[in-house]
Design a protein around this motif. Structure first.
Motif, PDB file in Angstrom:
ATOM      1  N   ILE A   1       0.573   4.236  -2.828  1.00 37.47           N
ATOM      2  CA  ILE A   1      -0.450   5.596  -2.214  1.00 37.47           C
ATOM      3  C   ILE A   1       0.940   6.548  -3.229  1.00 37.47           C
ATOM      4  O   ILE A   1       0.708   7.955  -3.733  1.00 37.47           O
TER       5      ILE A   1
ATOM      6  N   LEU B   1      -9.896  12.665  -7.792  1.00 45.12           N
ATOM      7  CA  LEU B   1     -10.453  10.921  -7.577  1.00 45.12           C
ATOM      8  C   LEU B   1     -11.800  10.549  -7.414  1.00 45.12           C
ATOM      9  O   LEU B   1     -12.629   9.620  -8.107  1.00 45.12           O
TER      10      LEU B   1
ATOM     11  N   HIS C   1       0.866  -1.353  -0.229  1.00 46.92           N
ATOM     12  CA  HIS C   1      -0.151  -0.330   0.034  1.00 46.92           C
ATOM     13  C   HIS C   1       0.887   1.250   0.166  1.00 46.92           C
ATOM     14  O   HIS C   1       0.333   2.296  -0.516  1.00 46.92           O
TER      15      HIS C   1
ATOM     16  N   ASP D   1      -4.034  -0.251  -9.160  1.00 47.91           N
ATOM     17  CA  ASP D   1      -3.335  -1.278  -8.364  1.00 47.91           C
ATOM     18  C   ASP D   1      -2.386  -2.229  -9.327  1.00 47.91           C
ATOM     19  O   ASP D   1      -2.662  -3.127  -8.225  1.00 47.91           O
TER      20      ASP D   1
ATOM     21  N   THR E   1      -6.239  13.825   1.975  1.00 47.96           N
ATOM     22  CA  THR E   1      -7.441  12.927   2.196  1.00 47.96           C
ATOM     23  C   THR E   1      -8.197  14.593   2.202  1.00 47.96           C
ATOM     24  O   THR E   1      -9.631  14.661   0.536  1.00 47.96           O
TER      25      THR E   1
ATOM     26  N   HIS F   1       0.868   6.200  -6.914  1.00 49.14           N
ATOM     27  CA  HIS F   1      -0.567   6.848  -7.759  1.00 49.14           C
ATOM     28  C   HIS F   1      -0.710   8.098  -7.248  1.00 49.14           C
ATOM     29  O   HIS F   1      -0.926   8.811  -8.275  1.00 49.14           O
TER      30      HIS F   1
ATOM     31  N   THR G   1      -5.969   2.762  -9.033  1.00 46.73           N
ATOM     32  CA  THR G   1      -6.471   3.101  -7.989  1.00 46.73           C
ATOM     33  C   THR G   1      -7.062   1.199  -8.451  1.00 46.73           C
ATOM     34  O   THR G   1      -6.937   0.879  -7.458  1.00 46.73           O
TER      35      THR G   1
ATOM     36  N   TRP H   1      -6.624  16.568  -5.112  1.00 46.03           N
ATOM     37  CA  TRP H   1      -7.022  15.138  -5.023  1.00 46.03           C
ATOM     38  C   TRP H   1      -8.261  14.869  -5.135  1.00 46.03           C
ATOM     39  O   TRP H   1      -8.254  14.152  -5.859  1.00 46.03           O
TER      40      TRP H   1
ATOM     41  N   TYR I   1      -9.376   4.266  -2.182  1.00 49.34           N
ATOM     42  CA  TYR I   1      -8.228   5.756  -1.715  1.00 49.34           C
ATOM     43  C   TYR I   1      -8.088   5.476  -0.025  1.00 49.34           C
ATOM     44  O   TYR I   1      -7.024   5.136   1.044  1.00 49.34           O
TER      45      TYR I   1
ATOM     46  N   SER J   1     -13.036   5.890  -7.086  1.00 45.80           N
ATOM     47  CA  SER J   1     -11.643   6.095  -6.627  1.00 45.80           C
ATOM     48  C   SER J   1     -10.796   6.444  -5.189  1.00 45.80           C
ATOM     49  O   SER J   1     -10.230   6.004  -4.626  1.00 45.80           O
ATOM     50  N   TYR J   2     -11.518   7.871  -4.136  1.00 45.67           N
ATOM     51  CA  TYR J   2     -11.755   8.061  -3.795  1.00 45.67           C
ATOM     52  C   TYR J   2     -12.249   7.363  -2.581  1.00 45.67           C
ATOM     53  O   TYR J   2     -11.507   7.259  -1.714  1.00 45.67           O
TER      54      TYR J   2
END
Length: 417
Positions: free
Chosen positions: A114, A224, A110, A409, A215, A117, A407, A220, A282, A278-279
């Motif tokens: 992150i 997303l 992860h 991954d 966040t 991404h 998103t 961002w 995340y 996508s958010y």
């Protein structure tokens, strides 16, 4: 009026945001995507066929190289499949060590996700932060196996060696004087469990830093929110697993639904999303890092007070110690036969799956009674996710493809296996 033309264009395979050798053929209406056709096969290494040509215990290293960001989780599925065929079970201490390293691997995965991404979307700082924490966990990998990436630490019947009593120390050099070196070695004075405990104390604060950066960051969220929305029903139909499925609101996690290793003794939550965009995915992964940190803490507490063997006491399956091998003729024969011929598994078939960081990683294996598998089929989570890329990106803009690949991954080793 500017003329808007339809384009067919290539995205990749050498694109920095393709996360591997992914070639996307995009049919564009101006800037809007009408169709995305993923082309795979440019990396194909034939892992499944290679595993069918080698004794069972010689293919564990191939698993590391499938998803080269979540190495030990892939190993775990493979060794569990062989253990099921042989009808053996790793000792309890080995199960806790596997659980702890599965979660270390989840955090490693992860962190890279992150970092990459956010970098794809335009936030460079995140990449540097994430790699700072990866260094500590890579040191834990190196301490138990000698390798920072492709560990081959899990073995059929347990793990290679018990946890080390000391951590490697930094030495003074022309770059770091005595004072610097002393500061860098502060958390390396004890054993591996002390080192990891220090990390778990610091890590929640680091995740807070990541969330402060991203966040509520308006750029961002613009990139997303409502991008790549997948409904819960569609996520199931498409074969999604892991954070991709949980991001759509389905609470499915093999660690809870089909517990293995020591997960049935662990106390943890399963984060789920609401909107399936996508958010949400995340947020799910960020929450998963915090949960993994708690699982590692629980494993550390258990491993401190519970000692015992870390592999089964059957030298037809696990190697004798180096000392025994050099002093005892019987052990020497076991060692020689194990590393030349391996062992024969009874006839049968088995499917073993683990909750890898990207989703359900499964190994389907058929034995015909020989010392190598008759058939190995790998169920890679990223393959199903990549198949949905067309559906997820239709109607979005070209820049959104980068966010959608991020998103998902994707790591190409497991897709082009």
């Amino acid at each position: 009026m500017a003329e808007i033309r339809n384009y067919t264009m290539n995205f990749g395979p050498q694109h920095p945001a393709a996360h591997g050798v992914l070639r996307l053929v995009l049919e564009m209406d101006g800037e809007i995507i009408e169709r995305a056709d993923p082309h795979i096969g440019l990396l194909h290494r034939g892992t499944e066929k290679l595993a069918e040509t080698k004794p069972y215990n010689q293919s564990i290293g191939y698993m590391d190289r499938l998803d080269y960001v979540s190495m030990m989780c892939s190993e775990h599925a493979y060794v569990r499949a062989v253990e099921s065929l042989l009808g053996i079970e790793a000792p309890e201490r080995a199960q806790y060590i596997r659980t702890m390293f599965d979660e270390i691997t989840r955090i490693l995965n992860h962190l890279l996700w992150i970092g990459a991404h956010a970098l794809d979307v335009g936030a460079m700082t995140m990449f540097l932060y994430a790699f700072r924490e990866r260094e500590d966990l890579m040191d834990a990998y190196e301490a138990v196996s000698g390798a920072r990436l492709h560990a081959t630490y899990y073995r059929v019947g347990g793990v290679m060696l018990d946890l080390p009593d000391s951590m490697p120390q930094y030495q003074p050099s022309k770059w770091h004087n005595e004072k610097d070196t002393k500061r860098m070695n502060e958390n390396r004075e004890g054993d591996l469990l002390d080192f990891l405990e220090d990390f778990t104390n610091r890590f929640p604060g680091y995740v807070d830093d990541y969330e402060t950066l991203l966040t509520d960051n308006r750029i961002w969220k613009q990139r997303l929110v409502d991008i790549g929305v997948v409904s819960p029903e569609r996520a199931i139909e498409l074969g999604f697993t892991g954070p991709m499925l949980r991001g759509s609101g389905i609470e499915w996690d093999l660690r809870r639904k089909q517990p293995y290793a020591a997960y049935d003794n662990m106390d943890f939550q399963i984060p789920v999303g609401v909107n399936g965009d996508s958010y949400d995915r995340y947020l799910v992964r960020m929450a998963e890092m915090r949960q993994s940190n708690e699982i590692i803490r629980q494993c550390i507490d258990w491993l401190r007070v519970n000692h015992g063997p870390v592999k089964v006491d059957n030298h037809k399956v696990t190697a004798p110690s180096r000392t025994d091998m050099k002093e005892n003729m019987e052990s020497m024969i076991h060692h020689f036969k194990l590393f030349t011929e391996g062992y024969c598994a009874p006839r049968g078939e088995v499917y073993s799956a683990v909750e890898a960081p990207k989703g359900e990683f499964g190994v389907y294996m058929i034995s015909d009674g020989a010392n190598k598998p008759y058939r190995v089929k790998l169920r890679a989570p990223g393959f199903a996710h990549l198949a949905a890329l067309d559906e997820m990106s239709r109607g979005h803009m070209l820049a959104d493809v980068v966010a959608i690949i991020g998103t998902q991954d994707i790591v190409f080793g497991e897709i082009d296996r």
